[in-house]
Every structure is written in C-alpha cells, then in structure tokens.
Design an enzyme around this catalytic site. Sequence first.
Site, PDB file in Angstrom:
ATOM      1  N   CYS A  52      -1.769  11.679 -15.486  1.00 57.63           N
ATOM      2  CA  CYS A  52      -1.155  10.411 -15.074  1.00 57.63           C
ATOM      3  C   CYS A  52      -1.424   9.271 -16.051  1.00 57.63           C
ATOM      4  CB  CYS A  52      -1.650  10.021 -13.683  1.00 57.63           C
ATOM      5  SG  CYS A  52      -1.523  11.338 -12.464  1.00 57.63           S
ATOM      6  N   ASP A  84      -5.771  11.608  -7.557  1.00 51.65           N
ATOM      7  CA  ASP A  84      -5.603  12.072  -6.183  1.00 51.65           C
ATOM      8  C   ASP A  84      -5.251  13.561  -6.153  1.00 51.65           C
ATOM      9  OD1 ASP A  84      -5.681   9.317  -6.004  1.00 51.65           O
ATOM     10  OD2 ASP A  84      -4.301   9.220  -4.328  1.00 51.65           O
ATOM     11  N   LYS A 127      -4.237   4.500  -7.725  1.00 54.18           N
ATOM     12  CA  LYS A 127      -5.062   3.344  -7.381  1.00 54.18           C
ATOM     13  C   LYS A 127      -5.170   2.337  -8.504  1.00 54.18           C
ATOM     14  CE  LYS A 127      -5.411   5.524  -3.650  1.00 54.18           C
ATOM     15  NZ  LYS A 127      -4.617   6.672  -4.168  1.00 54.18           N
ATOM     16  N   GLU A 447      -6.439  11.241   1.495  1.00 51.30           N
ATOM     17  CA  GLU A 447      -5.057  11.657   1.734  1.00 51.30           C
ATOM     18  C   GLU A 447      -5.039  13.099   2.229  1.00 51.30           C
ATOM     19  OE1 GLU A 447      -2.791   8.936  -1.624  1.00 51.30           O
ATOM     20  OE2 GLU A 447      -2.937  11.102  -1.903  1.00 51.30           O
ATOM     21  N   SER A 473      -0.446  11.368   1.197  1.00 48.43           N
ATOM     22  CA  SER A 473       0.066  11.224  -0.155  1.00 48.43           C
ATOM     23  C   SER A 473       1.515  10.777  -0.098  1.00 48.43           C
ATOM     24  CB  SER A 473      -0.019  12.570  -0.881  1.00 48.43           C
ATOM     25  OG  SER A 473       0.759  12.566  -2.047  1.00 48.43           O
TER      26      SER A 473
END
Length: 560
Positions: A52, A84, A127, A447, A473
């Site tokens: 990411c 995540d 986040k 999540e 999620s």
Amino acid sequence: MAFDPKHNSRTITDGPTRAAARAYYYSIGFTTEDIAKPIVGIANTWIGTMPCNFNLRLLAEKVAVGVRNAGGTPMEFNTIAISDGITMGTEGMKTSLISREIIADSIELCTRGYMFDALVCLVGCDKTIPAASMALARLNIPGIIVYGGTILAGTFKGRDVNIQDVFEAVGANAAGGMSDEELDLLEHAACPGPGACGGQFTANTMSLAMEFLGLSPVGLNGIPAVDERKNDAGVRAGEIVMDVLRRNQRPLDVLTREAFENAIAGVAATGGSTNAVLHLLALAREANVPLTIDDFDTVSTRTPMIADLRPGGRYLAADLDKAGGMELVAKRLVAAGKIDGSQRTPSGKTLAEETASAHETAGQDVVVTVEEPLKKTGGLVILKGNLSPEGCVTKVAGHERPEHRGPARVFDHEEEAMDAVTANLIKPGDVVVIRYEGPKGGPGMREMLGVTSAIVGAGMGETVALLTDGRFSGASRGLMVGHVAPEAFVGGPIAAIREGDMISIDIPNRRLDVELSDDEIASRLRDWSPPAPRYTTGVMAKYAALVSSASEGAITRPSA
C-alpha cells in the site's frame, strides 16, 4: 501586512542564536540558500512491509522536486503504517486503529519540533490517510495530503481479481468449494504490484473523501500507484503546497461543516467503506466541526449511489480513474445539487470549478447518472435500538435483504467466530455476534474481514448476519453491522446477549434490537462485570485508557 511564508521556520533558522541549528543543517547538505527559503515537511508513511505504501519513497522524491521548483526547501521525515490486510484475523490487527493516533501524533510532533512552514503528507494504507488529516487539523498550517494510489487488478482464470477475492476464497476453501492448489494460485495472482487495496475499500474511500473535503488536490489521488502519471502528480503536489503556503490557506479554512457533508456524500455515492464514519467523525472532532453519527445517515439518504465499485459492485478504483475519476463523480453530484460546489480545494478554486472540466471516457459504465442511479440512496446506514443506543453502522449496496431476524451465536473473540465459520458450525439464519472487540475492549477495534469473507465464501452471505462492536473492512460485504456502541467492554447492551437470543436487524426502520425487555437487559447487566484488560502496559494500555466511543470517532483525548 503580507503573509511571511517562513512564518514558522524563522524561529529555527534565523539570527545569531540559531547558529548551531544552521550548522546541523549544513552538515547534511543544506545550504545557506536552502534554509533561507520556506521549509516544507514531507511526512512520509513509506514502509517496507506491504504494497500500500511501498511506492512512497519514490513519490517523496518527486514531491521534493516540486517544492524546490516552486521556491521551497523540502525536508522529509517518516512515520509508521500498519497493514490491515496482513494483520487481519490476528492479534496484530488490534494495532491498526491504534496506529491512526500514533501516526497523527508523530506527524504533529515532528512538525511542531522542526517548525515547518507547510506540510505534504504522503499516505497509502487505511489509517495513514485519516491520521494525516487529523494532524493537519491540529497543526493548522498550510498543507495537503497526497495518496500513493491504488493497486491494479490481478488476473486469475481469465478474470480480474483483488485481495477481496483471496479473503473470500479462504471461506470457499474451508467449505470445500476451492482446492488448496487453486487458493495458492489465486494468492500469487491477486496483488500484481504496489498500491493500496483495489476496490472502494477503506484506503480508496478515504482518498476520495480527502479530495471532496479539500485537503487533497483534485485529480491526483485517483491515479494508480504504478501509473507513470503519478510521478508528475508528485511534482505537481510539491508545487501546489507552495502555492497553498503563499496564499496562507489553512486546513481549518476548508474543513467546514459543508465540506464534511460533501465528503460523506462522496463516500455514499461510491459505495465506500463504513470506516469513513469512524475516521470522518474523528477528523471532525479534531477540527471542532459539529458532526454526529446520525449525519451520515441523513446525507447518505439524500445521495444516490452512482459509482459501480467493489465490494458491492463490479469495478475497481483503477477503473474509476479510467472512467473519469472522482472529478466525474463530483461533477455529477454538484450539477444535481447533491453537494456544495462552493467549497474550497487546495488550488484555491472551488470544488465546482475544479471538476467542471471532468472528462468522461466514452462508453464507460463505472459512473452512472444521478437521474438513473445504481441505487436511489447511498450505502451508509446508521441503526439504533436497544442493542446500540449510541448507534452502529452498516453498508447496503442495494441487493442485500433489508431485514434479518435470527438467533444469536455469541463469540467474545474474533478467532472463536472464525473457527466456528470454518468448522461449518454457523447455519443459515444465524446472527453471528462478536463482542469485546471495540475500541477499549479489543483494544483497537479489529476489522472482521476474515470472518465476513469466510461467511460469504462459504455461501452464506445472503442468509447469515453479523454484528460486532469491532469494525469491518471496506472489502466486507453482506449484512454486517459494526461499530455497535456502547461497546461490550464498557457495559453496552451487546454484553447482555446470550446464545440463542433473537436479534432483529431492520434497515428500513433503522433498528437493531435484541428481543428482550429493557428490564431483562438491565438485570443481565447488573450481574455482568467487565473482563480483565488484555493489556496493562505499553501503547495498547495507553490507548484503551484514553480512547472514546466509536460513535465519537474512537479518538484519544486526555479528557476521555
């Protein structure tokens, strides 16, 4: 009197008493000319542990070029990021939401320490985006947020796939619908390179929200991570922040109540993640903008869903970019009077002005018209009732059943629920209840993508519901209710549920109830006592001690 672009950094760099500070800067390559210019911090959330944020090192170099081109001096610093997707379903997932506060704190601390004149925040995974916005609101210095970009689709058996398919395949594999060999091939194909998760999951949702809010330059965030245009976007971002600085446009100038409603509408119109509720509430608290959980339902109800994006739709974020981007979505919402086009963007132009020239790719069907929407109302729904007096969140893509009534299957940990799903112990009609996973109880509000995906992958997405005081999620789909507040750990009604209690989810009437009398709930809670905290020292314990309810954004404040 004209605004001084070195409004902060002069305290660090100017005058005889600052000779030592200048000597340190000279030692690492800065010149007298460099430190005489406005100093722009580049807050980089690069980390070498996930796709990411993996491209942000290179993007930071491009931003620095833009800053220099426009007459500033860039100084880069790093903070953390938690994936995540990698931590999902483990104890490590509890660190994800907690990282939002630490990222915001670290950006704030570094910026206050070095007294940067302006700030560019480079973000990727979930986040990092709200954290950067929270830091900008606290600091209120000229600044922008730039998103590293979405990942591209993978290919498996001739079709596009992404990480959502892998999570759902785990359930299919457990149910006997996919072989171990097929699962292995899929997991190798789903993520072909750097970038954030490909659907309108939390990262892409919050990226779009930042553009609608006015904290990100319009048109830069939606460019995929590996697209050559991203390099130019980085340079442009560096130039834009210098313009923002010279005009002295501050985050709190753009973070109006109307801008927040625009962001909520953008999320609703694109079927975005329920995590936007948590993060926009948190940002509103930092910006002292009055916003409540009920406002999300109000705005979503009046906003048509016009983007056909996964997890509920057919397309990925890269397809939205090809179709015309967030600019096309915003242009249609402005024209229909669904958002306030007069709100400001980093360019100084209004949102309406910035998106008026949006280009629509001929023949695209990712973004439909407001007049013929995919769904007349947006995807975010807020429920209340005797199980969630402070509210909870669900997302509807338009095809889910509007009501569900079934017996509670109660689990006090996510892992227990996952074991039950993969062991085929959950039956059609059940309501899976996962509690003690809230902000304090987790701590960290995990999540539940592993569980929700396993339910869908096992073929029960249309027959089983799930509710939790934890989160979902952005990739979750099916009838899932999260952020149930008050949470179980503080004695919320969800703590009173017992195995077999009948749970009623009524979306049209915005209700979440357990079929018990108020007296019975109160009696059970009188006999209840909270479990021992899972962490008593360190960052997790600090967070649990300071965090607020999910209905308030789960932010940490001393007064909490």
